[in-house]
Motif scaffolding. Structure first.
Motif, PDB file in Angstrom:
ATOM      1  N   ARG A 683      19.359  32.627 -14.701  1.00 33.49           N
ATOM      2  CA  ARG A 683      19.605  34.051 -14.933  1.00 33.49           C
ATOM      3  C   ARG A 683      18.787  34.920 -13.981  1.00 33.49           C
ATOM      4  O   ARG A 683      19.263  35.962 -13.521  1.00 33.49           O
ATOM      5  CB  ARG A 683      19.273  34.409 -16.390  1.00 33.49           C
ATOM      6  N   ARG A 684      17.590  34.471 -13.675  1.00 36.31           N
ATOM      7  CA  ARG A 684      16.709  35.275 -12.826  1.00 36.31           C
ATOM      8  C   ARG A 684      17.027  35.116 -11.341  1.00 36.31           C
ATOM      9  O   ARG A 684      17.051  36.111 -10.607  1.00 36.31           O
ATOM     10  CB  ARG A 684      15.254  34.877 -13.088  1.00 36.31           C
ATOM     11  N   PHE A 685      17.288  33.880 -10.902  1.00 34.81           N
ATOM     12  CA  PHE A 685      17.358  33.634  -9.465  1.00 34.81           C
ATOM     13  C   PHE A 685      18.760  33.341  -8.922  1.00 34.81           C
ATOM     14  O   PHE A 685      18.935  33.264  -7.706  1.00 34.81           O
ATOM     15  CB  PHE A 685      16.413  32.489  -9.086  1.00 34.81           C
ATOM     16  N   CYS A 686      19.745  33.167  -9.782  1.00 37.39           N
ATOM     17  CA  CYS A 686      21.127  32.975  -9.330  1.00 37.39           C
ATOM     18  C   CYS A 686      21.956  34.212  -9.676  1.00 37.39           C
ATOM     19  O   CYS A 686      23.179  34.133  -9.853  1.00 37.39           O
ATOM     20  CB  CYS A 686      21.728  31.729  -9.968  1.00 37.39           C
ATOM     21  N   GLU A 687      21.297  35.325  -9.773  1.00 34.08           N
ATOM     22  CA  GLU A 687      21.877  36.565 -10.294  1.00 34.08           C
ATOM     23  C   GLU A 687      23.157  36.982  -9.572  1.00 34.08           C
ATOM     24  O   GLU A 687      24.148  37.365 -10.200  1.00 34.08           O
ATOM     25  CB  GLU A 687      20.831  37.675 -10.197  1.00 34.08           C
ATOM     26  N   PHE A 688      23.166  36.946  -8.233  1.00 36.65           N
ATOM     27  CA  PHE A 688      24.315  37.439  -7.476  1.00 36.65           C
ATOM     28  C   PHE A 688      25.208  36.319  -6.939  1.00 36.65           C
ATOM     29  O   PHE A 688      26.284  36.593  -6.403  1.00 36.65           O
ATOM     30  CB  PHE A 688      23.840  38.298  -6.295  1.00 36.65           C
ATOM     31  N   ASP A 689      24.772  35.065  -7.036  1.00 35.05           N
ATOM     32  CA  ASP A 689      25.548  33.933  -6.505  1.00 35.05           C
ATOM     33  C   ASP A 689      26.656  33.555  -7.486  1.00 35.05           C
ATOM     34  O   ASP A 689      26.380  33.035  -8.566  1.00 35.05           O
ATOM     35  CB  ASP A 689      24.638  32.708  -6.294  1.00 35.05           C
ATOM     36  N   ASP A 690      27.900  33.798  -7.109  1.00 30.13           N
ATOM     37  CA  ASP A 690      29.002  33.445  -8.022  1.00 30.13           C
ATOM     38  C   ASP A 690      30.199  32.846  -7.301  1.00 30.13           C
ATOM     39  O   ASP A 690      31.265  32.681  -7.891  1.00 30.13           O
ATOM     40  CB  ASP A 690      29.444  34.685  -8.813  1.00 30.13           C
ATOM     41  N   GLY A 691      30.045  32.528  -6.019  1.00 34.16           N
ATOM     42  CA  GLY A 691      31.144  31.918  -5.268  1.00 34.16           C
ATOM     43  C   GLY A 691      31.914  32.884  -4.392  1.00 34.16           C
ATOM     44  O   GLY A 691      32.824  32.473  -3.674  1.00 34.16           O
ATOM     45  N   ALA A 692      31.562  34.173  -4.426  1.00 40.88           N
ATOM     46  CA  ALA A 692      32.313  35.165  -3.638  1.00 40.88           C
ATOM     47  C   ALA A 692      31.405  35.948  -2.695  1.00 40.88           C
ATOM     48  O   ALA A 692      31.786  37.028  -2.223  1.00 40.88           O
ATOM     49  CB  ALA A 692      33.052  36.124  -4.566  1.00 40.88           C
ATOM     50  N   ALA A 693      30.218  35.446  -2.386  1.00 49.22           N
ATOM     51  CA  ALA A 693      29.266  36.184  -1.548  1.00 49.22           C
ATOM     52  C   ALA A 693      29.806  36.395  -0.139  1.00 49.22           C
ATOM     53  O   ALA A 693      29.721  37.500   0.410  1.00 49.22           O
ATOM     54  CB  ALA A 693      27.933  35.445  -1.498  1.00 49.22           C
ATOM     55  N   ALA A 694      30.352  35.350   0.459  1.00 52.12           N
ATOM     56  CA  ALA A 694      30.854  35.470   1.836  1.00 52.12           C
ATOM     57  C   ALA A 694      31.974  36.497   1.913  1.00 52.12           C
ATOM     58  O   ALA A 694      32.049  37.288   2.867  1.00 52.12           O
ATOM     59  CB  ALA A 694      31.337  34.112   2.337  1.00 52.12           C
ATOM     60  N   GLU A 695      32.842  36.506   0.917  1.00 53.45           N
ATOM     61  CA  GLU A 695      33.940  37.473   0.920  1.00 53.45           C
ATOM     62  C   GLU A 695      33.395  38.897   0.851  1.00 53.45           C
ATOM     63  O   GLU A 695      33.893  39.799   1.556  1.00 53.45           O
ATOM     64  CB  GLU A 695      34.871  37.210  -0.266  1.00 53.45           C
ATOM     65  N   ARG A 696      32.397  39.137   0.015  1.00 49.40           N
ATOM     66  CA  ARG A 696      31.833  40.476  -0.088  1.00 49.40           C
ATOM     67  C   ARG A 696      31.255  40.927   1.257  1.00 49.40           C
ATOM     68  O   ARG A 696      31.447  42.074   1.686  1.00 49.40           O
ATOM     69  CB  ARG A 696      30.748  40.515  -1.158  1.00 49.40           C
ATOM     70  N   VAL A 697      30.521  40.017   1.920  1.00 46.22           N
ATOM     71  CA  VAL A 697      29.898  40.369   3.197  1.00 46.22           C
ATOM     72  C   VAL A 697      30.957  40.701   4.244  1.00 46.22           C
ATOM     73  O   VAL A 697      30.858  41.722   4.943  1.00 46.22           O
ATOM     74  CB  VAL A 697      28.992  39.223   3.697  1.00 46.22           C
ATOM     75  N   VAL A 698      31.975  39.867   4.365  1.00 46.72           N
ATOM     76  CA  VAL A 698      33.006  40.092   5.389  1.00 46.72           C
ATOM     77  C   VAL A 698      33.746  41.398   5.116  1.00 46.72           C
ATOM     78  O   VAL A 698      33.973  42.209   6.026  1.00 46.72           O
ATOM     79  CB  VAL A 698      33.974  38.898   5.452  1.00 46.72           C
ATOM     80  N   ARG A 699      34.132  41.607   3.879  1.00 49.32           N
ATOM     81  CA  ARG A 699      34.906  42.809   3.567  1.00 49.32           C
ATOM     82  C   ARG A 699      34.078  44.077   3.722  1.00 49.32           C
ATOM     83  O   ARG A 699      34.581  45.106   4.186  1.00 49.32           O
ATOM     84  CB  ARG A 699      35.495  42.692   2.167  1.00 49.32           C
ATOM     85  N   ARG A 700      32.799  44.034   3.367  1.00 52.26           N
ATOM     86  CA  ARG A 700      31.955  45.226   3.490  1.00 52.26           C
ATOM     87  C   ARG A 700      31.536  45.468   4.944  1.00 52.26           C
ATOM     88  O   ARG A 700      31.675  46.580   5.472  1.00 52.26           O
ATOM     89  CB  ARG A 700      30.711  45.066   2.609  1.00 52.26           C
ATOM     90  N   VAL A 701      31.022  44.449   5.624  1.00 54.46           N
ATOM     91  CA  VAL A 701      30.422  44.631   6.944  1.00 54.46           C
ATOM     92  C   VAL A 701      31.461  44.641   8.060  1.00 54.46           C
ATOM     93  O   VAL A 701      31.461  45.529   8.919  1.00 54.46           O
ATOM     94  CB  VAL A 701      29.367  43.533   7.212  1.00 54.46           C
ATOM     95  N   PHE A 702      32.347  43.647   8.051  1.00 50.45           N
ATOM     96  CA  PHE A 702      33.277  43.492   9.167  1.00 50.45           C
ATOM     97  C   PHE A 702      34.549  44.328   8.997  1.00 50.45           C
ATOM     98  O   PHE A 702      35.131  44.777   9.988  1.00 50.45           O
ATOM     99  CB  PHE A 702      33.639  42.016   9.342  1.00 50.45           C
ATOM    100  N   LEU A 703      34.996  44.489   7.755  1.00 46.16           N
ATOM    101  CA  LEU A 703      36.235  45.222   7.514  1.00 46.16           C
ATOM    102  C   LEU A 703      35.987  46.647   7.024  1.00 46.16           C
ATOM    103  O   LEU A 703      36.948  47.427   6.891  1.00 46.16           O
ATOM    104  CB  LEU A 703      37.102  44.454   6.504  1.00 46.16           C
ATOM    105  N   GLY A 704      34.746  46.981   6.730  1.00 49.37           N
ATOM    106  CA  GLY A 704      34.396  48.352   6.380  1.00 49.37           C
ATOM    107  C   GLY A 704      34.882  48.818   5.031  1.00 49.37           C
ATOM    108  O   GLY A 704      35.027  50.029   4.801  1.00 49.37           O
ATOM    109  N   GLU A 705      35.127  47.902   4.079  1.00 48.89           N
ATOM    110  CA  GLU A 705      35.596  48.310   2.757  1.00 48.89           C
ATOM    111  C   GLU A 705      34.453  48.924   1.947  1.00 48.89           C
ATOM    112  O   GLU A 705      33.279  48.607   2.133  1.00 48.89           O
ATOM    113  CB  GLU A 705      36.192  47.114   2.014  1.00 48.89           C
ATOM    114  N   ARG A 706      34.820  49.782   1.011  1.00 41.33           N
ATOM    115  CA  ARG A 706      33.830  50.451   0.173  1.00 41.33           C
ATOM    116  C   ARG A 706      33.238  49.466  -0.846  1.00 41.33           C
ATOM    117  O   ARG A 706      33.932  48.549  -1.309  1.00 41.33           O
ATOM    118  CB  ARG A 706      34.468  51.634  -0.551  1.00 41.33           C
ATOM    119  N   PRO A 707      31.964  49.628  -1.206  1.00 45.45           N
ATOM    120  CA  PRO A 707      31.325  48.691  -2.140  1.00 45.45           C
ATOM    121  C   PRO A 707      32.081  48.524  -3.450  1.00 45.45           C
ATOM    122  O   PRO A 707      32.169  47.412  -3.980  1.00 45.45           O
ATOM    123  CB  PRO A 707      29.946  49.325  -2.367  1.00 45.45           C
ATOM    124  N   GLU A 708      32.671  49.612  -3.969  1.00 42.64           N
ATOM    125  CA  GLU A 708      33.358  49.517  -5.252  1.00 42.64           C
ATOM    126  C   GLU A 708      34.662  48.729  -5.163  1.00 42.64           C
ATOM    127  O   GLU A 708      35.221  48.326  -6.193  1.00 42.64           O
ATOM    128  CB  GLU A 708      33.621  50.918  -5.825  1.00 42.64           C
TER     129      GLU A 708
END
Length: 729
Positions: A683-708
């Motif tokens: 609960r403390r250290f795997c808080e954001f790891d859920d199998g979709a981290a790479a997708e979030r990074v690509v869509r936010r950084v490379f494709l410029g999508e909004r965080p929401e």
């Protein structure tokens, strides 16, 4: 009582009290502290300490004899009043008090004013000798271990019957050098620990009074005594001792400022007499320059030796000058090419990736690049890879080698820069470029500016240059709130934290049963076997990677149904290794060179970790983790940590190999108590790891999508990790 620590000497430069405090904090019923002060000033410093203070003895030999006479311990440790015991030393020595040896030899660090924990050169010698007690003839290189009394514990009966007898008699009692060598030459058996337990303080030469000619020449008298003890030793032992003696003499002659110039010819003459007199029959000089110097000493050719010294010094100076000029010219050429590339438009369809100091496709950058190919194939990835690692790249990987013209071109024009460490200081990020710092682990040990108070960890680190590199980051990746907070403290700058999880951990939620079976088959793990991954971390206070477990014994004790996956350097070399047979039976599998490490984690039923960040990644799998923390106090104080792992572990904690074996042989490694600890840790250290981290990074950084618009983070309790090996069957 197991151990008596006997501190002797004056209060040199005010260090005695610090020495006593380093011991008194470790005292228990198995250990006592005695002090034999050299003068009244030293006695005053002992007031209020936990030590038993004996009468003043100005002579070091008399002080050692007096301390040994009053000591009640089975083992004696003579500690110079300027030196320190490292944390956990007493417990370590008491644990080894039952060894069948006369001498217990251990590692040390050297404490300079500018570097308080510099590793010694003894680590490899001690590691090669192994822990089993042995005669000196079986390991003659132990004579190359720094000859101190503080880096060896002596069995009390051995000291009183063999070392005290004659060697400490007046009017010319043996000095520390003689006693250090005598302890090895006269011992029936010697045991070794490749763990640093002593900090030997090296005082500034300028702060000490110059040695007199008589003091310089006392070294010859000590070696006379040493050779009298070695007279009947095997040829192999005398050969090592001879090389050590001649190297000592030549070091004193060669090092500027150690020996007055007018004394050098006479010192060389006397050293040459010893070099001839004690040279073992048939002895071969060392190879290279060391052998040339030794032969000049044997021949008594002082003038030729000085000529060789001057020639070598001139050659070193010339080589250094040429190398400096070459480096400066190369730097100017690279800077010109890089500036030319920076004058070109930024290419938003070009991304430069690097991982682990240009080793290849790996870690978070590798996972991001894979997802980029899926979601934004129009962006072309180029990897920075060192020339030696190019053959290991996956087929079809586009790459550049550091320092080449194309490397400088891509570095200057790429629209995206992705790294899990840092790009070189050459980088001057353009406003149109986007820099993603992915990091490569959750921090237990202190990082960045938080290392300032830990010299062993930050040795050689330029903090101003580090902050300049940090200022280039646009985004910093994090896998949990703890990491986000620590990065903000350790790397203070204006970047945006991406609390998206680590892309390399996506596989822990996306791998199938077939994937788990495939990697186990590839590693050679037979069906039905329990596979335990042992992945220790590096210690900054050790010169190299040091095994902390006897894997041969562990594998034997766990039985044929358990396989050990070992991720680290080879522990034992040669066909005589006790692990050679175990490797042949598949019970110990070296996975040090296997990539990616995430696959090895998928194959393992459980993890044995110490302080490595792999435990935070492995916790995503919700499989058992056992912490082996035999040197936690030393590690946490030398390296610095962000939280007490022993108070908040991901599973059972073992402080010794016996405890670890008991945990793994019983059921506590995988019981409900362990599961409860692991759940809190996840609960403390795997808080954001859920199998979709790479997708979030690509869509936010490379494709410029909004965080929401990005995939929401699935709560830990709602996630389904990859199947366990048992489930995969």
């Amino acid at each position: 009582m197991k151990l008596s620590v006997i501190v002797t000497g004056p209060d040199v430069q005010g260090h005695l009290r610090e020495c006593l405090d380093s011991v008194s904090g470790q005292l228990d019923t198995d250990c006592e502290l005695l002090v034999v002060p050299a003068d009244e000033a030293a006695r005053t410093q002992c007031e209020g300490s936990a030590a038993r203070v004996l009468p003043v003895e100005p002579s070091p030999a008399a002080a050692r004899r007096a301390g040994a006479a009053e000591a009640g311990g089975e083992w004696l440790l003579f500690l110079d009043g300027k030196d320190l015991l490292l944390p956990d030393t007493v417990r370590t020595l008491v644990e080894h008090a039952g060894t069948a040896a006369d001498v217990l030899l251990f590692d040390h660090v050297r404490a300079y004013w500018w570097d308080p924990e510099r590793p010694s050169t003894d680590t490899r010698i001690l590691a090669a000798a192994g822990h089993d007690p042995r005669k000196l003839a079986a390991a003659p290189t132990l004579l190359d271990v720094t000859p101190l009394l503080g880096n060896r514990a002596l069995r009390a009966t051995f000291f009183r019957t063999r070392l005290d007898s004659g060697l400490l008699d007046e009017p010319a009692p043996a000095g520390e050098l003689t006693l250090a060598y005598a302890s090895l030459l006269l011992a029936d058996r010697i045991a070794c620990l490749d763990t640093a337990l002593l900090a030997e303080r090296r005082l500034r030469r300028a702060s000490l009074p110059p040695l007199t000619a008589e003091q310089h020449c006392a070294l010859f008298e000590e070696y006379e005594e040493i050779w009298a003890l070695a007279d009947s030793a095997p040829a192999s032992v005398r050969g090592v001792l001879y090389d050590r003696m001649t190297a000592d003499y030549l070091r004193i002659i060669a090092r500027p400022g150690l020996l007055p110039e007018d004394l050098a010819p006479e010192f060389f003459r006397r050293a040459a007499e010893h070099a001839v007199r004690f040279r073992p029959e048939g002895h071969s000089s060392p190879e290279g320059l060391a052998g040339v110097r030794q032969n000049l000493l044997v021949k008594g050719q002082f003038t030729a030796y000085r000529t060789l010294q001057r020639a070598n010094r001139r050659q070193r100076d010339l080589t250094a000058t040429l190398q400096t000029r070459k480096r400066k010219l190369g730097a100017r050429v690279r800077r010109h090419r890089y500036d030319k590339a920076r004058s070109q438009p930024v290419d938003r369809e070009l991304a430069l990736f690097s991982a682990y100091w240009d080793r290849g496709v790996a870690c978070n950058p590798g996972a991001i690049a894979a997802k980029l190919a899926e979601l934004a194939p129009e962006i072309h990835p180029v990897w920075v890879v060192g020339a030696d690692n190019v053959p290991l790249l996956p087929a079809g990987t586009d790459y550049v080698v550091p320092g080449t013209k194309r490397y400088l071109d891509v570095l200057g024009r790429a629209g995206f820069l992705v790294n899990n460490v840092n790009f070189p200081n050459l980088l001057v990020k353009r406003p149109e470029q986007v820099y993603v710092q992915t990091h490569h682990g959750t921090p237990l040990k202190r990082m960045g500016l938080d290392q300032l108070d830990y010299p062993a960890a930050s040795k050689g680190l330029n903090f101003r240059a580090l902050l300049a590199r940090v200022d280039a980051w646009d985004y910093s990746l994090s896998s949990n709130s703890h990491t986000t907070r620590m990065w903000a403290h350790a790397y203070p700058s204006h970047y945006t934290s991406l609390d998206y999880g680590y892309p390399r951990n996506d596989v822990f939620y996306r791998a199938s049963a077939a994937d788990v079976r495939a990697v186990r088959e590839k590693l050679g793990i037979a069906p039905g076997k329990r596979a335990l991954l042992y992945a220790p971390t590096h210690r900054d206070y050790e010169a190299g990677w040091t095994p902390r477990l006897d894997l041969a014994a562990l594998a034997e004790s766990l039985g044929e149904d358990t396989v050990l996956l070992v991720r680290g350097h080879y522990f034992y070399g040669g066909s005589a290794s006790p692990l050679a047979k175990l490797r042949g039976t598949g019970r110990v599998i070296d996975v040090s060179a296997y990539d990616p490490v995430e696959d090895v984690c998928l194959a393992a039923d459980a993890l044995i970790a110490d302080y490595s960040s792999i435990q935070f990644d492995y916790a995503n799998l919700d499989r058992p983790i056992v912490i082996y923390a035999d040197d936690w106090e030393m590690y946490s104080q030398a390296r610095g940590v962000y939280f007490d792992l022993l108070a908040e572990p991901p599973g059972q904690v073992a402080r010794s190999q016996d405890e670890l074996t008991e945990i793994l042989r019983g059921g506590s490694w995988n019981d409900s108590a362990s599961a409860k600890l692991r759940a809190a840790f996840r609960r403390r250290f795997c808080e954001f790891d859920d199998g979709a981290a790479a997708e979030r990074v690509v869509r936010r950084v490379f494709l410029g999508e909004r965080p929401e618009a990005l995939p929401r983070i699935i709560p830990v309790e709602d996630r389904t990790p990859a199947p366990t090996p048992e489930e995969a069957v």
